[in-house]
Design an enzyme around this catalytic site. Structure first.
Site, PDB file in Angstrom:
ATOM      1  N   ARG A 106       1.075  -0.811  -0.289  1.00 51.80           N
ATOM      2  CA  ARG A 106       0.023   0.437  -0.071  1.00 51.80           C
ATOM      3  C   ARG A 106       0.873   1.576   0.105  1.00 51.80           C
ATOM      4  O   ARG A 106       2.325   0.910   0.650  1.00 51.80           O
ATOM      5  CB  ARG A 106      -1.216   0.292   1.485  1.00 51.80           C
ATOM      6  CG  ARG A 106      -1.637   0.877   1.731  1.00 51.80           C
ATOM      7  CD  ARG A 106      -2.774   0.727   2.971  1.00 51.80           C
ATOM      8  NE  ARG A 106      -3.383   0.177   2.189  1.00 51.80           N
ATOM      9  CZ  ARG A 106      -4.214  -0.626   2.945  1.00 51.80           C
ATOM     10  NH1 ARG A 106      -4.219  -0.626   4.738  1.00 51.80           N
ATOM     11  NH2 ARG A 106      -4.993  -1.544   2.679  1.00 51.80           N
ATOM     12  N   LYS A 141     -16.616   3.208  -5.304  1.00 46.93           N
ATOM     13  CA  LYS A 141     -17.064   2.266  -4.849  1.00 46.93           C
ATOM     14  C   LYS A 141     -18.260   3.095  -3.619  1.00 46.93           C
ATOM     15  O   LYS A 141     -18.449   4.077  -3.366  1.00 46.93           O
ATOM     16  CB  LYS A 141     -16.579   1.030  -3.609  1.00 46.93           C
ATOM     17  CG  LYS A 141     -15.529   0.546  -4.520  1.00 46.93           C
ATOM     18  CD  LYS A 141     -15.408  -0.490  -3.548  1.00 46.93           C
ATOM     19  CE  LYS A 141     -16.163  -1.525  -2.625  1.00 46.93           C
ATOM     20  NZ  LYS A 141     -15.530  -2.430  -1.492  1.00 46.93           N
ATOM     21  N   GLU A 168      -0.542  -7.329  -5.113  1.00 49.75           N
ATOM     22  CA  GLU A 168      -1.733  -6.389  -5.602  1.00 49.75           C
ATOM     23  C   GLU A 168      -1.091  -4.678  -4.626  1.00 49.75           C
ATOM     24  O   GLU A 168      -0.434  -5.001  -3.678  1.00 49.75           O
ATOM     25  CB  GLU A 168      -2.740  -6.619  -4.635  1.00 49.75           C
ATOM     26  CG  GLU A 168      -3.673  -5.388  -4.234  1.00 49.75           C
ATOM     27  CD  GLU A 168      -4.683  -6.005  -3.527  1.00 49.75           C
ATOM     28  OE1 GLU A 168      -5.982  -6.529  -4.277  1.00 49.75           O
ATOM     29  OE2 GLU A 168      -4.917  -5.935  -2.638  1.00 49.75           O
ATOM     30  N   ALA A 180     -10.778   4.831   4.741  1.00 48.81           N
ATOM     31  CA  ALA A 180     -10.764   2.927   4.408  1.00 48.81           C
ATOM     32  C   ALA A 180     -10.577   3.006   5.465  1.00 48.81           C
ATOM     33  O   ALA A 180     -11.031   1.691   6.337  1.00 48.81           O
ATOM     34  CB  ALA A 180      -9.193   2.635   3.683  1.00 48.81           C
TER      35      ALA A 180
HETATM   36  P1  GTP Z   1     -11.098  -9.112  -1.892  1.00 49.17           P
HETATM   37  O1  GTP Z   1     -11.682  -8.133  -1.430  1.00 49.17           O
HETATM   38  O2  GTP Z   1      -9.955  -9.223  -1.389  1.00 49.17           O
HETATM   39  O3  GTP Z   1     -11.407 -10.750  -2.389  1.00 49.17           O
HETATM   40  O4  GTP Z   1     -11.160  -8.615  -3.692  1.00 49.17           O
HETATM   41  P2  GTP Z   1     -11.706  -8.018  -4.907  1.00 49.17           P
HETATM   42  O5  GTP Z   1     -11.476  -8.516  -6.210  1.00 49.17           O
HETATM   43  O6  GTP Z   1     -12.879  -7.565  -4.290  1.00 49.17           O
HETATM   44  O7  GTP Z   1     -10.501  -6.868  -4.883  1.00 49.17           O
HETATM   45  P3  GTP Z   1     -11.159  -5.412  -4.361  1.00 49.17           P
HETATM   46  O8  GTP Z   1      -9.690  -4.060  -5.718  1.00 49.17           O
HETATM   47  O9  GTP Z   1     -11.835  -5.114  -4.772  1.00 49.17           O
HETATM   48  O10 GTP Z   1     -10.356  -5.292  -3.157  1.00 49.17           O
HETATM   49  C1  GTP Z   1      -9.108  -5.442  -2.500  1.00 49.17           C
HETATM   50  C2  GTP Z   1      -9.150  -4.676  -1.317  1.00 49.17           C
HETATM   51  O11 GTP Z   1      -8.921  -3.371  -1.210  1.00 49.17           O
HETATM   52  C3  GTP Z   1      -9.281  -5.122  -0.356  1.00 49.17           C
HETATM   53  O12 GTP Z   1      -8.976  -6.292  -0.016  1.00 49.17           O
HETATM   54  C4  GTP Z   1      -8.935  -3.769   1.207  1.00 49.17           C
HETATM   55  O13 GTP Z   1      -8.328  -3.954   1.368  1.00 49.17           O
HETATM   56  C5  GTP Z   1      -9.508  -3.065  -0.088  1.00 49.17           C
HETATM   57  N1  GTP Z   1     -10.941  -2.836  -0.587  1.00 49.17           N
HETATM   58  C6  GTP Z   1     -11.447  -3.155  -1.129  1.00 49.17           C
HETATM   59  N2  GTP Z   1     -12.806  -2.435  -0.571  1.00 49.17           N
HETATM   60  C7  GTP Z   1     -12.806  -1.484   0.002  1.00 49.17           C
HETATM   61  C8  GTP Z   1     -13.783  -1.104   0.972  1.00 49.17           C
HETATM   62  O14 GTP Z   1     -15.429  -0.927   0.650  1.00 49.17           O
HETATM   63  N3  GTP Z   1     -13.423  -0.060   2.274  1.00 49.17           N
HETATM   64  C9  GTP Z   1     -11.988  -0.384   2.712  1.00 49.17           C
HETATM   65  N4  GTP Z   1     -11.679  -0.193   4.006  1.00 49.17           N
HETATM   66  N5  GTP Z   1     -10.993  -1.442   2.038  1.00 49.17           N
HETATM   67  C10 GTP Z   1     -11.335  -2.561   0.611  1.00 49.17           C
HETATM   68 MG    MG Z   2      -7.694  -7.744   0.000  1.00 54.37          MG
END
Ligand code: GTP
Ligand code: MG
Length: 234
Positions: A106, A141, A168, A180
């Site tokens: 990150r 989102k 990632e 977040a």
């Molecule tokens: P996973 O959630 O890891 O299964 O993957 P995905 O395919 O849905 O990926 P996405 O890129 O949407 O999100 C990956 C990561 O971003 C998450 O594991 C969180 O660390 C972060 N993230 C995504 N959406 C949110 C959110 O609504 N709130 C917060 N706090 N973090 C988020």
């Molecule tokens: Mg994740």
């Protein structure tokens, strides 16, 4: 590896892991350990790339686009949960293929435009392969979450082979990161009544908007400052 075994047994005790998964871990302790080590190496590679970019911008433009970098390798129980949730077959190669966030980095910046600058610089590098990109800054989102997500493949160089590993990368501003982490707390709070959760979500969504405005205004100030300096050199 005793540590991994111990972790697996704790997971079974806490009913997070089935006997099937325990068997898998016990039969693949060494390869699992190796895989995790490779992910750690991949993180080191990508983290170094960002640090180099930060250094270069510091020399060239006298500013540091990166505020902080956090890295993590997904825990075994994080992997178990995801394997379950996504119905991933219990093999090492299926895990590697289907879980994109075992290695996570990150990168937190002060200003939104630096996010795109850094992402572009990373993606231009000829050993980085972009697998997937999600722009939650241009397209936040529903709940207000903003960040730029990249899944990249990066080679790590071992004694006798070169291996591509997925990482990632999450790029966000300080304000996005602040939001977040609070949203994460709200989401995983137990014992909060549904109607209060609803109100908190509403409040968070408004804060997301305020924080996006703030990011934009702070960036505008920086731009105006730079323009003014250019017009009135000492
Ligand atoms: P996973 O959630 O890891 O299964 O993957 P995905 O395919 O849905 O990926 P996405 O890129 O949407 O999100 C990956 C990561 O971003 C998450 O594991 C969180 O660390 C972060 N993230 C995504 N959406 C949110 C959110 O609504 N709130 C917060 N706090 N973090 C988020
Ligand atoms: Mg994740």
């Amino acid at each position: 590896n005793a540590q991994l075994q111990q972790a697996a047994e704790n997971l079974v005790r806490n009913r997070l892991m089935s006997d099937e998964f325990l068997d898998f871990v016990q039969e693949n302790t060494k390869p699992l350990d190796t895989m995790m080590a490779y992910y750690k190496c991949a993180i080191m590679e990508v983290e170094t790339k960002f640090k180099v970019l930060n250094e270069q911008f510091s020399l060239e433009y006298d500013r540091n686009p990166i505020e902080s970098i956090k890295t993590r390798v997904k825990s075994l129980d994080g992997i178990v949960r995801k394997v379950r949730r996504k119905n991933i077959p219990l093999t090492l190669s299926a895990i590697e293929q289907n879980i994109n966030d075992i290695a996570g980095i990150r990168v937190v910046c002060s200003f939104p435009e630096d996010i795109y600058l850094l992402a572009d610089c990373l993606l231009q590098q000829d050993d980085i392969r972009l697998i997937e990109q999600k722009d939650y800054i241009k397209h936040p989102k529903e709940n207000g979450y903003r960040s730029l997500h990249l899944i990249v493949a990066v080679p790590i160089f071992l004694q006798n082979e070169k291996r591509e590993m997925k990482v990632e990368v999450q790029l966000r501003t300080i304000a996005m990161d602040f939001w977040a982490s609070l949203e994460h707390k709200v989401r995983y709070k137990k014992n909060v009544p549904a109607d209060e959760t609803e109100r908190l979500a509403q409040e968070l969504s408004e804060c997301a908007q305020i924080s996006a405005d703030l990011d934009q205004r702070m960036q505008n100030i920086r731009t105006r400052l730079a323009d003014a300096e250019l017009q009135h050199p000492q």
